[in-house]
Design a protein around this motif. Structure first.
Motif, PDB file in Angstrom:
ATOM      1  N   THR A   2      49.883  30.964  32.203  1.00  0.00           N
ATOM      2  CA  THR A   2      51.236  30.400  32.262  1.00  0.00           C
ATOM      3  C   THR A   2      52.053  30.891  33.454  1.00  0.00           C
ATOM      4  N   TYR A   3      51.611  31.906  34.142  1.00  0.00           N
ATOM      5  CA  TYR A   3      52.418  32.547  35.183  1.00  0.00           C
ATOM      6  C   TYR A   3      52.888  31.584  36.270  1.00  0.00           C
ATOM      7  N   PHE A   4      52.010  30.766  36.784  1.00  0.00           N
ATOM      8  CA  PHE A   4      52.366  29.905  37.910  1.00  0.00           C
ATOM      9  C   PHE A   4      53.171  28.683  37.492  1.00  0.00           C
ATOM     10  N   MET A   6      52.707  41.103  49.244  1.00  0.00           N
ATOM     11  CA  MET A   6      53.729  41.612  48.307  1.00  0.00           C
ATOM     12  C   MET A   6      53.962  40.645  47.145  1.00  0.00           C
ATOM     13  N   ASP A   7      53.826  39.356  47.373  1.00  0.00           N
ATOM     14  CA  ASP A   7      54.063  38.358  46.323  1.00  0.00           C
ATOM     15  C   ASP A   7      52.819  38.053  45.488  1.00  0.00           C
ATOM     16  N   ALA A   8      51.696  38.643  45.840  1.00  0.00           N
ATOM     17  CA  ALA A   8      50.416  38.300  45.217  1.00  0.00           C
ATOM     18  C   ALA A   8      50.263  38.863  43.801  1.00  0.00           C
ATOM     19  N   ILE A   9      49.331  38.272  43.091  1.00  0.00           N
ATOM     20  CA  ILE A   9      48.931  38.714  41.752  1.00  0.00           C
ATOM     21  C   ILE A   9      47.446  39.036  41.810  1.00  0.00           C
ATOM     22  N   ILE A  63      45.808  54.704  48.153  1.00  0.00           N
ATOM     23  CA  ILE A  63      45.804  54.557  46.697  1.00  0.00           C
ATOM     24  C   ILE A  63      44.471  53.985  46.241  1.00  0.00           C
ATOM     25  N   THR A  64      44.010  54.469  45.105  1.00  0.00           N
ATOM     26  CA  THR A  64      42.811  53.954  44.463  1.00  0.00           C
ATOM     27  C   THR A  64      43.245  53.268  43.174  1.00  0.00           C
ATOM     28  N   LEU A  65      42.866  52.011  42.991  1.00  0.00           N
ATOM     29  CA  LEU A  65      43.254  51.243  41.815  1.00  0.00           C
ATOM     30  C   LEU A  65      42.047  51.015  40.907  1.00  0.00           C
ATOM     31  N   ASP A  66      42.266  51.158  39.599  1.00  0.00           N
ATOM     32  CA  ASP A  66      41.229  50.885  38.603  1.00  0.00           C
ATOM     33  C   ASP A  66      41.720  49.758  37.703  1.00  0.00           C
ATOM     34  N   PRO A  67      41.281  48.521  37.934  1.00  0.00           N
ATOM     35  CA  PRO A  67      41.740  47.387  37.133  1.00  0.00           C
ATOM     36  C   PRO A  67      41.428  47.504  35.643  1.00  0.00           C
ATOM     37  N   GLY A  68      40.511  48.365  35.268  1.00  0.00           N
ATOM     38  CA  GLY A  68      40.156  48.520  33.859  1.00  0.00           C
ATOM     39  C   GLY A  68      41.278  49.052  32.996  1.00  0.00           C
ATOM     40  N   VAL A  69      42.256  49.711  33.586  1.00  0.00           N
ATOM     41  CA  VAL A  69      43.353  50.275  32.789  1.00  0.00           C
ATOM     42  C   VAL A  69      44.591  49.387  32.793  1.00  0.00           C
ATOM     43  N   TRP A  70      44.590  48.320  33.558  1.00  0.00           N
ATOM     44  CA  TRP A  70      45.778  47.471  33.657  1.00  0.00           C
ATOM     45  C   TRP A  70      46.086  46.727  32.363  1.00  0.00           C
ATOM     46  N   ILE A  71      45.140  46.606  31.467  1.00  0.00           N
ATOM     47  CA  ILE A  71      45.394  45.899  30.209  1.00  0.00           C
ATOM     48  C   ILE A  71      46.505  46.592  29.420  1.00  0.00           C
ATOM     49  N   PHE A  72      46.695  47.880  29.661  1.00  0.00           N
ATOM     50  CA  PHE A  72      47.727  48.645  28.960  1.00  0.00           C
ATOM     51  C   PHE A  72      49.041  48.682  29.730  1.00  0.00           C
ATOM     52  N   ASP A  73      49.100  48.084  30.896  1.00  0.00           N
ATOM     53  CA  ASP A  73      50.281  48.120  31.748  1.00  0.00           C
ATOM     54  C   ASP A  73      51.260  47.023  31.328  1.00  0.00           C
ATOM     55  N   ASP A  74      52.523  47.391  31.155  1.00  0.00           N
ATOM     56  CA  ASP A  74      53.548  46.432  30.741  1.00  0.00           C
ATOM     57  C   ASP A  74      53.874  45.409  31.820  1.00  0.00           C
ATOM     58  N   ARG A  75      53.447  45.643  33.042  1.00  0.00           N
ATOM     59  CA  ARG A  75      53.724  44.703  34.129  1.00  0.00           C
ATOM     60  C   ARG A  75      52.743  43.543  34.170  1.00  0.00           C
ATOM     61  N   LYS A  76      51.722  43.549  33.323  1.00  0.00           N
ATOM     62  CA  LYS A  76      50.718  42.484  33.368  1.00  0.00           C
ATOM     63  C   LYS A  76      51.370  41.142  33.031  1.00  0.00           C
ATOM     64  N   VAL A  77      50.789  40.091  33.573  1.00  0.00           N
ATOM     65  CA  VAL A  77      51.293  38.739  33.351  1.00  0.00           C
ATOM     66  C   VAL A  77      50.155  37.867  32.835  1.00  0.00           C
ATOM     67  N   ASP A  78      50.500  36.858  32.069  1.00  0.00           N
ATOM     68  CA  ASP A  78      49.521  35.909  31.552  1.00  0.00           C
ATOM     69  C   ASP A  78      49.243  34.878  32.644  1.00  0.00           C
ATOM     70  N   LEU A  79      48.025  34.874  33.170  1.00  0.00           N
ATOM     71  CA  LEU A  79      47.690  33.967  34.277  1.00  0.00           C
ATOM     72  C   LEU A  79      47.622  32.504  33.865  1.00  0.00           C
ATOM     73  N   TYR A 121      45.408  36.159  43.818  1.00  0.00           N
ATOM     74  CA  TYR A 121      46.150  34.900  43.711  1.00  0.00           C
ATOM     75  C   TYR A 121      47.393  34.999  44.586  1.00  0.00           C
ATOM     76  N   PHE A 122      47.616  34.003  45.409  1.00  0.00           N
ATOM     77  CA  PHE A 122      48.868  33.949  46.165  1.00  0.00           C
ATOM     78  C   PHE A 122      50.010  33.761  45.179  1.00  0.00           C
ATOM     79  N   GLY A 123      51.157  34.334  45.492  1.00  0.00           N
ATOM     80  CA  GLY A 123      52.305  34.290  44.593  1.00  0.00           C
ATOM     81  C   GLY A 123      52.798  32.892  44.281  1.00  0.00           C
ATOM     82  N   ASP A 124      52.598  31.952  45.202  1.00  0.00           N
ATOM     83  CA  ASP A 124      53.044  30.580  44.962  1.00  0.00           C
ATOM     84  C   ASP A 124      52.024  29.764  44.174  1.00  0.00           C
ATOM     85  N   GLY A 125      50.867  30.356  43.868  1.00  0.00           N
ATOM     86  CA  GLY A 125      49.866  29.684  43.038  1.00  0.00           C
ATOM     87  C   GLY A 125      48.989  28.684  43.767  1.00  0.00           C
TER      88      GLY A 125
END
Length: 164
Positions: free
Chosen positions: A33-35, A123-126, A15-31, A144-148
């Motif tokens: 407050t996330y941790f 798998m738990d990472a952000i 898989i090839t990932l382009d982080p530039g388009v993630w701003i439109f992804d509903d799965r994004k999280v606010d870093l 970021y590790f999932g546990d912060g």
């Protein structure tokens, strides 16, 4: 350097990932407050199935009057996107790559170093992709590790994830 991240190795699909388009992804999280938030370990697939089921039931009752449209973004949401600091869970991307049944580790390659992670840690990472509404200068993504545990000092300059 390119702003692309590769997932390869012991996977069915590279898989090839382009982080530039993630701003439109509903799965994004606010870093910011996330941790600090309390999260439930709900299954994303189960939540998706329930949402689709509810939509289907409504269409049966009311009929499909209009084709589905993307929800419009309110002024508040636009402001949040313009000034927000965001990340996205790595799990869906790793799952779509379909790691081999014997896969146990992930090599996280940056421009300078290589880190060895367990499959669970990966798998738990952000992956952070935006800071204060702008693409990362030391990106294309931060790990970021999932546990912060590294929320103040993430792994930067991510280039490749190799499943082994």
């Amino acid at each position: 350097m390119s702003d692309i991240i590769f997932i390869n190795g012991n996977v069915s699909y590279s898989i090839t990932l382009d982080p530039g388009v993630w701003i439109f992804d509903d799965r994004k999280v606010d870093l910011l407050t996330y941790f600090e938030e309390e999260r439930s370990n709900s299954d994303e697939l189960e939540a998706y199935k329930k949402a689709v089921s509810a939509h289907w039931d409504r269409e049966i009752r009311e009929g499909a009057l209009f084709p589905p449209v993307n929800k419009s973004i309110s002024r508040f949401e636009k402001e949040k996107i313009i000034k927000g600091t965001f990340g996205i869970p790595l799990r869906p991307f790793l799952e779509h790559a379909m790691p081999g049944t014997d896969a146990q580790k992930v090599l996280l390659k940056t421009e300078i170093n290589t880190y060895t992670l367990t499959m669970e840690e990966a798998m738990d990472a952000i992956l952070g992709f935006s800071k204060e509404g702008k693409p990362l200068q030391d990106g294309p993504a931060h790990f970021y590790f999932g546990d912060g545990r590294n929320k103040t000092a993430p792994i930067t300059h991510i280039r490749q994830l190799t499943v082994i």
